[in-house]
Design a protein around this motif. Structure first.
Motif, PDB file in Angstrom:
ATOM      1  N   GLY A   1       0.817  -1.202   0.000  1.00 33.60           N
ATOM      2  CA  GLY A   1       0.000   0.000   0.000  1.00 33.60           C
ATOM      3  C   GLY A   1       0.855   1.257   0.000  1.00 33.60           C
ATOM      4  O   GLY A   1       2.054   1.217  -0.287  1.00 33.60           O
ATOM      5  N   ILE A   2       0.235   2.377   0.344  1.00 34.49           N
ATOM      6  CA  ILE A   2       0.907   3.680   0.391  1.00 34.49           C
ATOM      7  C   ILE A   2       1.407   3.928   1.818  1.00 34.49           C
ATOM      8  O   ILE A   2       0.659   3.757   2.782  1.00 34.49           O
ATOM      9  N   ALA A   3       2.652   4.333   1.941  1.00 31.58           N
ATOM     10  CA  ALA A   3       3.242   4.620   3.248  1.00 31.58           C
ATOM     11  C   ALA A   3       3.509   6.114   3.389  1.00 31.58           C
ATOM     12  O   ALA A   3       3.821   6.798   2.415  1.00 31.58           O
ATOM     13  N   TYR A   4       3.416   6.588   4.621  1.00 28.64           N
ATOM     14  CA  TYR A   4       3.726   7.978   4.975  1.00 28.64           C
ATOM     15  C   TYR A   4       5.014   7.934   5.785  1.00 28.64           C
ATOM     16  O   TYR A   4       5.037   7.429   6.913  1.00 28.64           O
ATOM     17  N   VAL A   5       6.113   8.425   5.208  1.00 32.58           N
ATOM     18  CA  VAL A   5       7.433   8.305   5.841  1.00 32.58           C
ATOM     19  C   VAL A   5       8.246   9.578   5.605  1.00 32.58           C
ATOM     20  O   VAL A   5       7.903  10.395   4.750  1.00 32.58           O
ATOM     21  N   PHE A   6       9.335   9.714   6.357  1.00 31.36           N
ATOM     22  CA  PHE A   6      10.251  10.823   6.127  1.00 31.36           C
ATOM     23  C   PHE A   6      11.093  10.540   4.893  1.00 31.36           C
ATOM     24  O   PHE A   6      11.592   9.421   4.703  1.00 31.36           O
ATOM     25  N   GLU A   7      11.287  11.564   4.054  1.00 30.78           N
ATOM     26  CA  GLU A   7      11.979  11.386   2.775  1.00 30.78           C
ATOM     27  C   GLU A   7      13.382  10.786   2.888  1.00 30.78           C
ATOM     28  O   GLU A   7      13.741   9.932   2.067  1.00 30.78           O
ATOM     29  N   PRO A   8      14.220  11.168   3.891  1.00 30.38           N
ATOM     30  CA  PRO A   8      15.548  10.542   3.963  1.00 30.38           C
ATOM     31  C   PRO A   8      15.507   9.025   4.133  1.00 30.38           C
ATOM     32  O   PRO A   8      16.427   8.328   3.724  1.00 30.38           O
ATOM     33  N   LEU A   9      14.432   8.519   4.724  1.00 32.16           N
ATOM     34  CA  LEU A   9      14.308   7.087   4.958  1.00 32.16           C
ATOM     35  C   LEU A   9      14.122   6.315   3.652  1.00 32.16           C
ATOM     36  O   LEU A   9      14.452   5.133   3.570  1.00 32.16           O
ATOM     37  N   VAL A  10      13.618   6.997   2.617  1.00 28.39           N
ATOM     38  CA  VAL A  10      13.334   6.310   1.343  1.00 28.39           C
ATOM     39  C   VAL A  10      14.069   6.961   0.180  1.00 28.39           C
ATOM     40  O   VAL A  10      13.746   6.710  -0.980  1.00 28.39           O
ATOM     41  N   ARG A  11      15.058   7.789   0.468  1.00 26.22           N
ATOM     42  CA  ARG A  11      15.731   8.553  -0.588  1.00 26.22           C
ATOM     43  C   ARG A  11      16.352   7.637  -1.636  1.00 26.22           C
ATOM     44  O   ARG A  11      16.194   7.847  -2.847  1.00 26.22           O
ATOM     45  N   ARG A  12      17.047   6.613  -1.180  1.00 24.89           N
ATOM     46  CA  ARG A  12      17.696   5.704  -2.135  1.00 24.89           C
ATOM     47  C   ARG A  12      16.666   4.972  -2.978  1.00 24.89           C
ATOM     48  O   ARG A  12      16.828   4.824  -4.195  1.00 24.89           O
ATOM     49  N   GLU A  13      15.604   4.515  -2.349  1.00 23.66           N
ATOM     50  CA  GLU A  13      14.571   3.784  -3.088  1.00 23.66           C
ATOM     51  C   GLU A  13      13.874   4.669  -4.116  1.00 23.66           C
ATOM     52  O   GLU A  13      13.515   4.200  -5.207  1.00 23.66           O
ATOM     53  N   LEU A  14      13.700   5.951  -3.794  1.00 24.34           N
ATOM     54  CA  LEU A  14      13.112   6.882  -4.758  1.00 24.34           C
ATOM     55  C   LEU A  14      14.063   7.107  -5.926  1.00 24.34           C
ATOM     56  O   LEU A  14      13.638   7.134  -7.104  1.00 24.34           O
ATOM     57  N   GLU A  15      15.360   7.258  -5.632  1.00 26.09           N
ATOM     58  CA  GLU A  15      16.346   7.469  -6.691  1.00 26.09           C
ATOM     59  C   GLU A  15      16.444   6.255  -7.607  1.00 26.09           C
ATOM     60  O   GLU A  15      16.644   6.397  -8.821  1.00 26.09           O
ATOM     61  N   GLU A  16      16.305   5.070  -7.030  1.00 21.79           N
ATOM     62  CA  GLU A  16      16.424   3.839  -7.816  1.00 21.79           C
ATOM     63  C   GLU A  16      15.119   3.440  -8.494  1.00 21.79           C
ATOM     64  O   GLU A  16      15.092   2.467  -9.259  1.00 21.79           O
ATOM     65  N   GLY A  17      14.033   4.167  -8.217  1.00 27.87           N
ATOM     66  CA  GLY A  17      12.753   3.857  -8.842  1.00 27.87           C
ATOM     67  C   GLY A  17      11.996   2.723  -8.188  1.00 27.87           C
ATOM     68  O   GLY A  17      10.972   2.271  -8.725  1.00 27.87           O
ATOM     69  N   ARG A  18      12.451   2.273  -7.035  1.00 26.57           N
ATOM     70  CA  ARG A  18      11.752   1.181  -6.353  1.00 26.57           C
ATOM     71  C   ARG A  18      10.535   1.681  -5.583  1.00 26.57           C
ATOM     72  O   ARG A  18       9.699   0.899  -5.171  1.00 26.57           O
ATOM     73  N   LEU A  19      10.463   2.991  -5.390  1.00 23.74           N
ATOM     74  CA  LEU A  19       9.287   3.629  -4.825  1.00 23.74           C
ATOM     75  C   LEU A  19       8.973   4.887  -5.621  1.00 23.74           C
ATOM     76  O   LEU A  19       9.886   5.530  -6.156  1.00 23.74           O
ATOM     77  N   HIS A  20       7.696   5.237  -5.696  1.00 20.82           N
ATOM     78  CA  HIS A  20       7.266   6.479  -6.328  1.00 20.82           C
ATOM     79  C   HIS A  20       6.768   7.449  -5.253  1.00 20.82           C
ATOM     80  O   HIS A  20       6.109   7.046  -4.294  1.00 20.82           O
ATOM     81  N   TRP A  21       7.086   8.735  -5.422  1.00 23.73           N
ATOM     82  CA  TRP A  21       6.629   9.788  -4.518  1.00 23.73           C
ATOM     83  C   TRP A  21       5.275  10.268  -5.030  1.00 23.73           C
ATOM     84  O   TRP A  21       5.161  10.798  -6.129  1.00 23.73           O
ATOM     85  N   LEU A  22       4.232  10.103  -4.202  1.00 22.77           N
ATOM     86  CA  LEU A  22       2.880  10.470  -4.577  1.00 22.77           C
ATOM     87  C   LEU A  22       2.496  11.806  -3.935  1.00 22.77           C
ATOM     88  O   LEU A  22       2.906  12.118  -2.820  1.00 22.77           O
TER      89      LEU A  22
END
Length: 309
Positions: A240-261
């Motif tokens: 599902g959709i998670a609400y988290v602090f951006e530094p915690l998912v920065r690498r995953e966003l850069e690698e495309g494993r997560l999308h910022w909604l």
């Protein structure tokens, strides 16, 4: 000074700090029976029970709390004096006790501890993972880590991270299956990973921005967690959709494993800060930690006193 009494007082302090005989024994490297003997010896000398014991718990009596409040600062000063003497000879030792929310461990603490262990192998850092607003002085901690808006009054605060966003993220597989929410209202039709607050037991309402105003959004979904790092793992799994602090998912966003909604609806948090009482600022173990923070995490703002509003 009663020397026989004096040698047992550190054991009494350890039982009070650890909340029991067994954990105090483990902390001191003693047997539980030896700890019990030391406490009993102090109580006999003082002719006063310091702890109320049951088969399941150990708690300070009223007299015990007053006694610990009186002797605790003196033993802290003695310990710090010993540490300063050793530090003057190039050795930083002792135990540095930090109270840190779980989300901050990965963002800021792990790289600091890695370098600190290399620089000061004689220093032990004890991390207490805690998402509540614990009183670090009453809890016997040397310092704590919190978001800037949650720091206790009259503490010295040292910035650990720049401000960052609280973001909504989802895996590509989830987006492909359920689509992208275009507005905050669209979240009602999505599987949102809820967060239950351990302090109050209530469900956390996601803090977002809409038309320049902060809004609290109640969400629903198939999973609720108490650990924000696990919310990230569930998002990566496509749950599902998670609400988290951006530094915690920065690498995953850069690698495309997560999308910022809904990036336009993200709020900005003030960042993480290390904070501590002014009286502990001279302790070599804390100074060593702060020096390592500055070198590992980059330039920081000068320490400031956080006053009540």
């Amino acid at each position: 000074m009663d020397r026989d009494l004096l040698i047992h007082l550190p054991v009494v302090l350890a039982v009070a700090r650890c909340g029991g005989f067994a954990p105090a024994a483990a902390d001191l490297g003693m047997s539980p029976s030896a700890v019990s003997h030391a406490v009993r010896a102090v109580e006999d000398r003082l002719d006063t029970p310091l702890f109320a014991r049951t088969t399941r718990s150990v708690a300070l009596t009223e007299a015990g709390r007053a006694f610990i409040a009186d002797i605790g600062p003196a033993f802290t000063e003695i310990g710090e004096a010993v540490e300063r003497l050793r530090a003057a000879r190039g050795r930083v030792t002792g135990v540095l006790r930090l109270n840190v929310p779980r989300v901050a461990l990965q963002i800021a603490i792990t790289p600091v501890l890695t370098e600190l262990a290399r620089r000061h192998p004689g220093l032990v850092v004890e991390i207490f993972s805690d998402d509540s607003l614990t009183d670090i002085v009453a809890g016997g901690f040397d310092a704590g880590v919190r978001l800037g808006g949650m720091i206790a009054q009259d503490m010295v605060a040292l910035r650990l991270t720049p401000p960052f966003k609280a973001v909504l993220v989802a895996a590509p597989s989830y987006v492909e299956a359920r689509g992208v929410p275009l507005t905050i209202g669209d979240l009602a039709a999505h599987n949102c990973i809820g967060f239950r607050l351990l302090t109050s037991g209530g469900l956390y309402a996601w803090e977002l921005q809409e038309a320049g105003e902060d809004v609290a959004v109640s969400v629903g979904g198939s999973v609720r967690v108490t650990d924000p790092t696990y919310a990230k793992e569930l998002a990566l799994a496509g749950t599902g959709i998670a609400y988290v602090f951006e530094p915690l998912v920065r690498r995953e966003l850069e690698e495309g494993r997560l999308h910022w909604l809904l990036p336009e609806n993200a709020i900005e948090e003030p960042g993480l800060f290390l904070y501590y009482p002014q009286r502990t600022a001279r302790a070599p173990k804390l100074r060593a930690f702060i020096e390592t923070v500055r070198d590992v995490l980059g330039p920081t703002i000068p320490p400031t006193i956080v006053k009540s509003s």
